[in-house]
Every structure is written in C-alpha cells, then in structure tokens.
Design a protein around this motif. Structure first.
Motif, PDB file in Angstrom:
ATOM      1  N   ARG A 272      31.109  40.450  35.993  1.00 56.60           N
ATOM      2  CA  ARG A 272      31.174  41.591  35.071  1.00 56.60           C
ATOM      3  C   ARG A 272      31.961  41.227  33.815  1.00 56.60           C
ATOM      4  N   PHE A 273      32.996  40.418  33.987  1.00 54.02           N
ATOM      5  CA  PHE A 273      33.766  39.976  32.830  1.00 54.02           C
ATOM      6  C   PHE A 273      32.898  39.137  31.889  1.00 54.02           C
ATOM      7  N   TYR A 274      32.178  38.165  32.438  1.00 50.67           N
ATOM      8  CA  TYR A 274      31.317  37.316  31.616  1.00 50.67           C
ATOM      9  C   TYR A 274      30.273  38.154  30.882  1.00 50.67           C
ATOM     10  N   GLU A 275      29.696  39.111  31.595  1.00 55.45           N
ATOM     11  CA  GLU A 275      28.655  39.945  30.994  1.00 55.45           C
ATOM     12  C   GLU A 275      29.205  40.773  29.837  1.00 55.45           C
ATOM     13  N   ALA A 276      30.365  41.417  30.052  1.00 63.03           N
ATOM     14  CA  ALA A 276      30.960  42.250  29.014  1.00 63.03           C
ATOM     15  C   ALA A 276      31.426  41.407  27.830  1.00 63.03           C
TER      16      ALA A 276
END
Length: 300
Positions: A272-276
């Motif tokens: 989720r961090f990479y995506e955001a």
C-alpha cells in the motif's frame, strides 16, 4: 523554563521529522538569523517568512525554492520543509499563525485551499513599510503581552487578507480546487481545525475517517462533508497525504530500509505504501531517495 504550549520553530531530530503542536496562539520565532536545518520537519501552524536581508533556499515537498530579501511567503507547516542553504548574513522574521485563521475567512477560499494543498505562497505586493511592521509584530509577540498579541492577531489577519486581494502566486506553480466555508460557520470551523489537528497527531496510527469525525463529536458523513468543503480534499486523502509527507522526510533524513519507512509512516503494508507513493510522486521510494540525495538535500 519555556512554555511548552507555545509553538516554536522546531529543531529536527535527525532520525525522525519533529511535529510541534501549538495551542492556537500566534507566536514568533526568536531567531532573526537564518540557519541551515538538520533535516526536514513539520509543525501544525501556518508559517509566514519575511526575508530582511540575503536569501534562503527551502527544500519544500520535493522542490528547491529560493526566497530573497524583501519577499513575503507563507505555507502550511505540515508540509515537510527544510532550509538547505542561505547566503551568509541572511535574516528573516518568522511568524506562526493558527490554521483557524484561514478556515474562518470566507473570502480566502481559493487561497486557503492552495495553502492546505501544499502551496508555497508568495505575496506579489510588498510595501516599503512591511519590513518595519513584521519586525514590530515579532517584538510584540515575543513580549508575551496579551493585549499586544491580540492587536497583532487582528493586524496580521488583515495582512493575510491583503495578500489574497493584492495578488499571490504559488511558487510550486500548482493548480488548486476551490473550497468554501463561510465566515459565519464558526462552529464548523472549530470542528475542521480539530479534525486537521487530530490527523496531524494520529495519522501515523491505524485511524480512519470515522475516527477523525468521532474525535470531533460528529457523525462520520457530516464530518466528511464539512472537511471536504473546508480543505478541498477528503479526510482519507488528508491522512494519506500526511503519511506520505512523513515518508518523504524519513527517506531523506534517515537510512531506514524502505520497509521500515512504510511502517514508521503509518502504512499497514509495504504494498500500500508503494502504491500510494508512486501515485503521488510518480516514482518508487528508492528512486526518490537517490534523486533527492544526489541533490544534496541531506542533513547539514
């Protein structure tokens, strides 16, 4: 002993960005001399800088912005920022203004929205007497005289209104949507400010939009509605924005592994961090770290 309730210009912990929360009062930075900062930091108030002599360069949300003598700028302190360079002898007046000022002025809708979306605002009209006025405001705020502080509150609010009226530009040259909350909506202004502060204090924890509304004593749907009107984006977007701002600071000012940065910034998973991060910055965290460090945006 310093009154811990009064916000001051924070020194940065080299391992983590420091967030200082005030008590809604106006205050002034004690130092006139501009110094390089040890790393990016964040704080809850709106910050105004009037440069007296010299020039200073900020790293501000991924960009390098230089402000010279006689220029007036302002920005929301929750956007990661760091003075990375300054000409020898540079001096400035640094004032801190409660965000409630911006939330409570109906005529500042576009201006206010730009500030909360991360703009570095520069006033297009600076008058010869501004220098003396800012120096006086600083002196009176530092005096601690309650009567003088109230006078400065009124005068500085009027100066902010003049910035909006006389013209301003976003030094980052980003567009902004228009949000609106009437000046008569004092109760809703108080709710929105409380929600903003709750996000700033708890965004690194596992919180939701419902938690933010509940803390303000509001039904979640009502809370989300007035927040979007006032700030220009949703509560969830504000939470993610704060987590990404924190991640930026950690990527630049620490050597923490990316996984640790993700969890330290409040993300529940690395994916989720990479995506955001990629959605906002259009690059991977590792690429961002290398690019910023190649520009020497490092602890002084």
């Amino acid at each position: 002993m310093r009154d811990e309730s009064v916000p001051v210009h924070p020194d940065s912990d080299p391992r983590h960005p420091l967030v200082v929360f005030g008590d809604h009062r106006f205050c002034a930075g004690e130092a006139l001399a501009v110094q390089r900062m040890a790393g990016p930091h964040m704080h809850s108030q709106i910050e105004l800088n009037f440069v007296l002599e010299g020039d200073m360069t900020y790293w501000f949300d991924g960009r390098e912005l230089t402000i010279g003598a006689g220029r007036l700028s302002l920005f929301w302190g929750m956007i990661p920022h760091q003075v990375i360079d300054r000409r020898e002898g540079t001096r400035f007046v640094c004032l801190y203004v409660p965000m409630s000022v911006f939330l409570g002025l109906a005529s500042l809708s576009r201006f206010r929205d730009a500030v909360f979306r991360g703009a570095m605002i520069e006033a297009l009209e600076v008058r010869p007497y501004d220098r003396d006025i800012f120096l006086r405001w600083r002196e009176e705020l530092l005096s601690g005289d309650v009567g003088l502080v109230e006078i400065v509150r009124n005068e500085l609010t009027a100066r902010v209104l003049r910035i909006e009226r006389d013209g301003w530009r976003d030094l980052r040259e980003e567009g902004s949507a228009i949000a609106s909350l009437g000046a008569s909506d004092s109760e809703r202004v108080e709710h929105v400010e409380r929600m903003l502060r709750y996000i700033a204090e708890h965004a690194l924890e596992d919180i939701s939009a419902e938690d933010v509304g509940r803390d303000a004593g509001l039904h979640p749907n009502y809370a989300m509605g007035i927040f979007k009107r006032a700030v220009g984006h949703t509560i969830n977007q504000a939470i993610i924005r704060h987590r990404l701002d924190t991640a930026q600071s950690l990527l630049i000012s620490t050597d923490l592994p990316i996984t640790d940065v993700a969890f330290e910034s409040g993300f529940g998973s690395v994916s989720r961090f990479y995506e955001a991060f990629a959605h906002r910055f259009v690059e991977k965290p590792t690429t961002f770290r290398k690019r910023m460090r190649s520009k020497s945006i490092m602890p002084a």
